[in-house]
Design an enzyme around this catalytic site. Structure first.
Site, short mmCIF file in Angstrom:
data_model
loop_
_atom_site.label_atom_id
_atom_site.label_comp_id
_atom_site.label_asym_id
_atom_site.label_seq_id
_atom_site.Cartn_x
_atom_site.Cartn_y
_atom_site.Cartn_z
N GLU A 195 -10.41 6.95 4.82
CA GLU A 195 -9.33 6.37 5.63
C GLU A 195 -9.30 6.93 7.05
O GLU A 195 -10.34 7.20 7.65
CB GLU A 195 -7.99 6.52 4.90
CG GLU A 195 -8.01 5.81 3.53
CD GLU A 195 -6.65 5.66 2.91
OE1 GLU A 195 -5.73 5.19 3.56
OE2 GLU A 195 -6.52 6.02 1.71
N ASP A 202 0.86 -1.19 0.00
CA ASP A 202 0.00 0.00 0.00
C ASP A 202 0.90 1.25 0.00
O ASP A 202 2.11 1.18 0.22
CB ASP A 202 -0.94 -0.03 1.21
CG ASP A 202 -2.21 0.80 0.98
OD1 ASP A 202 -2.19 1.69 0.11
OD2 ASP A 202 -3.21 0.58 1.68
C1 BGC Z 1 -2.70 11.11 -1.34
C2 BGC Z 1 -3.75 10.46 -2.18
C3 BGC Z 1 -3.70 8.98 -2.03
C4 BGC Z 1 -3.78 8.65 -0.62
C5 BGC Z 1 -3.65 7.19 -0.44
C6 BGC Z 1 -2.75 10.63 0.06
O1 BGC Z 1 -1.64 11.08 0.76
O2 BGC Z 1 -2.86 12.50 -1.35
O3 BGC Z 1 -3.51 10.78 -3.50
O4 BGC Z 1 -4.72 8.32 -2.71
O5 BGC Z 1 -2.74 9.26 0.12
O6 BGC Z 1 -3.86 6.89 0.87
C1 BGC Z 2 -5.21 2.98 0.53
C2 BGC Z 2 -5.44 2.01 -0.58
C3 BGC Z 2 -5.33 2.69 -1.91
C4 BGC Z 2 -4.00 3.41 -2.01
C5 BGC Z 2 -3.78 4.14 -3.31
C6 BGC Z 2 -3.98 3.79 0.31
O1 BGC Z 2 -3.87 4.78 1.28
O2 BGC Z 2 -5.12 2.29 1.75
O3 BGC Z 2 -6.69 1.40 -0.44
O4 BGC Z 2 -5.47 1.75 -2.94
O5 BGC Z 2 -3.92 4.34 -0.96
O6 BGC Z 2 -4.51 5.31 -3.40
#
Ligand code: BGC
Ligand code: BGC
Length: 865
Positions: A525, A329
């Protein structure tokens, strides 16, 4: 490193470390039945619908044998489109790119399908321009988790929690197929979906990404979703990702990226369920979870999943027989002990095959190359990882054609699946209450629509919608959707519908019924976590929703609540103010599906009835996870499977409302700031004078705040200390304060008696020359502090430290002989300093018991408040 600061500001302590029957039960992958629960005692072998193909394996071997080390490590690297240009791809042989949530071609939120496709072609062409003997096409991954949700104009389906309530695997396969078509139209070939978490605690900010608390349903959905996405690997299909392996939905208190404390039996049979389904359907990638696992049966601690060899390699690949590849991830490797975002041989040795290194990919490639050359990572592990990636790319048929030449590329019509999504909305709705059968509504009746969520596509869509958090959007960012209000107007006749968000000043007499559309606002998240100390009472977090219901309740007209939320919440008080109550989850762009069922199709289409039932239990107490005997009896108001239909002939009686519960009692942690300020706390900037007004920093993670703008005293930005965007970096340009405050003071005396401590993580960027006072406030002229300047001076710049200050240190005797009163603390954390000083602060909380035995340290010797 965890440092306990004693009251004299010295660092006292350092360092805290941080089967046979399986085959029998595997049903044919085309079946949509919901399987029986499993009772495995070990990870079962799972039979994939994809047979081993000797010709394919020979090709994989030939390709891998032709590759240099540089080509292999490049294949294992996934960079973010913001951080890698197509021109850089051939030089480093990069195997994959992704766009994170809220990342679009050229940073343009409204980029059209042609721009996505053009960028995809450029990455593909670049991957064909390497000097490798056999050129390997790059693969682009995207979080298409409820439709192609990053792409302007795409239909957004209900989030997974709503799909779970539909209990319809066939629908899920259709949604998977529609999503695949949309994604491929933009030239992207891989999606990071489905999420197979079996969420157990609604505090988790990702509950809405989970289909159900029930393993068998998640298994059936996993199989159907992967079948829909991957199909026969033709041009209309994408590679799917089963995520997040494993136990992401099992973490204690529902803490995102936290620690799962479950037995092996539950890890396999509950949290493993989705992986059985996904592997049966031949899923080609699995994403490792940020979370960690303590097997409570054996006491084995596996640590964070991206470093858990026993699970990634032992369970998933060796025992379950997964033949695709494991992707880590976003910057997850940096969370393993001894690793950084750019270096982690442990993760690769544990079984990670492709590393999501959004930004630091160049350093990662250099470090990994050195680690292989020095034997820290065996060549055989690299070859296995690359073979898995090449196998998946071959299966996907990515070789030989540019994205724009593939069937369906550029077809803007593929972005729209409005009828399918509207059907999904209808099927996802769960009718919790319908006293006196006030629903269905009669077309042509005079309706007042109220509530902040009635006319809001962003609120309907939730997180992972155009932007990562789903925030910063307006209706104009979803040009092809219908709000719930629009659907009601269409079904009832626009002239019969009046909308007032608050209902203030509206004469309620002239209406036949009131429809209140209320609920949560978007999050994703960690930002969506509800802290263990907070209740699950919706109206604590959204008092305006309670207020509008109280206003319309005065009209003595039928009140129908449409409740939008990413999780089941405690709403007894709201249920009492309503006659009918519909759980609508996060329905996505097709809000018209709600009116279809509220009017039962009387307006022409239909007839529609409710068919959804709860796929997660609905709480009947504000702290359903708090334990205790009284909570247990009434913990769940509605069990899974509950859901009314027309005619419902069922009365929900007036419910108890627990007015006294304003915090979840046995919580041993009072969170103040955890990625966002934790309600009721907000974060403020102010000058040094405690009488002067303060500036609320708000929740915008992208903002750089210079306050006051005319002659800044403080500069604040959001940065990373532990996880994405979880910290506030504060630079003192003048004498000023950075602090957390709640409108309602808290009594901390009970915590003091448990030897509680104020704890936070800090990274010092610029050390201070003068005092750095960490303080608590208990109203006017009631502030006590400890000076941490000396402690901070011992911290290496750039390193993270956890500071723990016994609460007792904040109890002091003032000049008037009065002791500081921690029974009404409104500021549990503040920092008062002067330039030069710059530091990042994260995860501020009051933790019971951590300062055990230190309560009688010579706190009185500290500097004057
Ligand atoms: C980013 C997002 C990303 C996410 C994944 C963030 O820090 O700005 O673009 O999808 O992290 O968790
Ligand atoms: C998330 C994932 C996601 C990735 C890319 C991560 O923070 O946990 O589910 O696919 O970001 O955006």
């Amino acid at each position: 490193m965890l440092a306990t600061v004693d009251c004299a500001g010295a660092v006292l302590a350092a360092d805290v470390a941080a089967a046979k029957d399986a085959q029998a039960s595997v049903a044919s992958s085309s079946s949509h039945r919901i399987p029986a629960p499993t009772h495995y005692t070990d990870w079962p072998a799972v039979e994939s619908r994809l047979a081993t193909d000797p010709a394919l394996e020979a090709r994989v071997r030939k390709i891998v044998a032709s590759m240099s080390l540089a080509q292999k490590i490049g294949q294992m690297t996934q960079a973010e489109i913001k951080s890698i240009t197509p021109a850089e791809v051939p030089k480093f042989y990069v195997g994959s790119v992704l766009n994170g949530g809220g990342s679009w071609p050229d940073g343009n939120k409204h980029a059209g399908i042609a721009e996505w496709l053009a960028l995809s072609d450029r990455y593909y062409d670049a991957s064909m321009a390497t000097d490798a003997a056999i050129k390997l096409p790059i693969i682009w991954g995207i979080d298409a988790v409820h439709g192609d949700n990053n792409v302007f104009g795409a239909t957004l389906f209900p989030h997974n929690i709503g799909l779970g309530a539909a209990h319809d695997p066939a629908l899920i396969e259709e949604i998977g197929a529609a999503t695949a078509r949309a994604v491929r139209a933009t030239g992207v070939e891989w999606v990071f979906a489905p999420t197979l978490a079996v969420a157990q605690n609604a505090r988790w900010g990702r509950t809405y990404e989970s289909f159900s608390t029930d393993g068998p349903l998640v298994r059936a959905y996993a199989r159907a979703y992967v079948a829909g996405l991957q199909g026969d690997f033709g041009d209309h299909h994408v590679m799917a990702t089963a995520k997040h392996f494993i136990g992401d939905g099992a973490t204690q208190n529902g803490t995102d990226q936290g620690n799962a404390m479950v037995s092996l039996h539950d890890m396999i049979n509950v949290h493993g369920s989705g992986y059985f389904g996904a592997l049966e359907a031949g899923v080609q990638s699995v994403m490792a979870s940020y979370s960690s696992w303590d097997d409570v049966g054996t006491g084995t601690n596996y640590g964070k999943m991206s470093g858990a060899r026993a699970l990634l390699t032992g369970a998933l690949k060796d025992k379950m027989g997964f033949d695709g590849f494991v992707v880590s991830d976003w910057n997850a490797i940096g969370q393993l002990p001894g690793c950084t975002n750019a270096s982690c041989p442990q993760a690769i040795n544990a079984g990670i095959d492709m590393v999501m290194v959004p930004d630091d990919w160049k350093a990662f490639i250099a470090n990994t190359t050195r680690q292989v050359e020095h034997g820290e990572i065996p060549m055989a592990r690299i070859d296995d990882a690359v073979s898995r990636i090449v196998r998946a790319k071959l299966r996907m048929g990515l070789f030989g054609t540019r994205p724009s030449q593939r069937a369906g590329a550029g077809d803007a019509g593929s972005l729209q699946s409005r009828e399918l999504a509207r059907r999904a909305v209808r099927e996802s709705l769960v009718l919790l209450k319908n006293n006196r059968d006030v629903l269905p509504l009669k077309p042509g009746s005079k309706i007042l629509v109220v509530g902040k969520n009635a006319d809001s596509l962003p609120n309907q869509a939730g997180g992972w919608s155009s932007t990562w958090q789903g925030t910063g959007n307006s209706n104009a960012d979803f040009p092809n959707g219908d709000t719930i209000l629009a659907g009601l107007r269409h079904a009832d006749g626009a002239a019969n519908v009046t909308y007032s968000e608050t209902a203030q000043g509206v004469d309620l007499k002239s209406f036949d019924a009131i429809v209140a559309v209320i609920g949560e606002t978007p999050y994703a998240e960690t930002m969506g976590d509800i802290m263990p100390s907070a209740t699950l009472r919706h109206s604590d977090r959204y008092p305006e929703d309670l207020a509008v219901l109280q206003t319309v309740a005065k009209g003595n007209k039928p009140v129908v609540v449409v409740f939008m939320a990413g999780r089941p919440l405690y709403v007894n008080n709201l249920l009492n103010l309503s006659d009918a109550f519909v759980a609508a989850w996060l329905p996505g762009t097709e809000g018209a599906g709600v009116a279809d069922v509220l009017f039962a199709g009387h307006s022409g289409e239909g007839p529609y009835n409710f068919s959804g039932t709860l796929a997660m239990p609905w709480p009947g107490v504000p702290c359903p996870d708090a334990g205790g005997s009284s909570a247990k009896a009434t913990r769940w108001l509605f069990a899974p499977g509950y859901g009314l239909r027309y005619p419902s002939k069922h009365e929900v009686a007036t419910l108890p409302t627990d007015p006294a519960v304003d915090a979840c009692a046995d919580a041993s942690v009072l969170s103040v700031f955890h990625t966002l300020a934790v309600p009721p706390f907000s974060l403020y900037l102010a000058d040094a004078n405690p009488q002067h007004p303060a500036h609320d920093i708000g929740a915008d993670l992208n903002a750089v705040i210079e306050w006051p703008s005319s002659h800044p005293v403080l500069r604040l930005r959001t940065v990373q200390v532990n996880t994405q965007q979880d910290a506030k970096s504060v630079t003192w340009l003048g004498a000023g304060r950075f602090f957390a405050r709640s409108p309602q003071p808290r009594n901390l005396m009970q915590l003091v008696s448990t030897h509680a401590a104020l704890q936070f993580d800090v990274v010092i960027a610029t050390p201070a020359k003068g005092p750095v006072k960490v303080y608590m406030g208990c109203g006017q002229h009631c502030t006590t502090s400890v000076d941490l300047a000396h402690t901070f001076a011992t911290y290496a710049n750039g390193a993270r430290h956890t500071v723990s200050i016994p609460l007792a240190c904040f109890i002091k005797t003032g000049a008037d002989n009065r002791r500081t009163d921690l029974s009404h603390v409104d500021v549990p954390f503040g920092v008062l300093a002067s330039p030069p000083f710059s530091a990042a602060f994260a995860d501020v909380k009051i933790v019971a018991g951590t300062a055990a035995g230190r309560a009688d340290l010579p706190c009185a010797s500290l500097g004057a408040p």
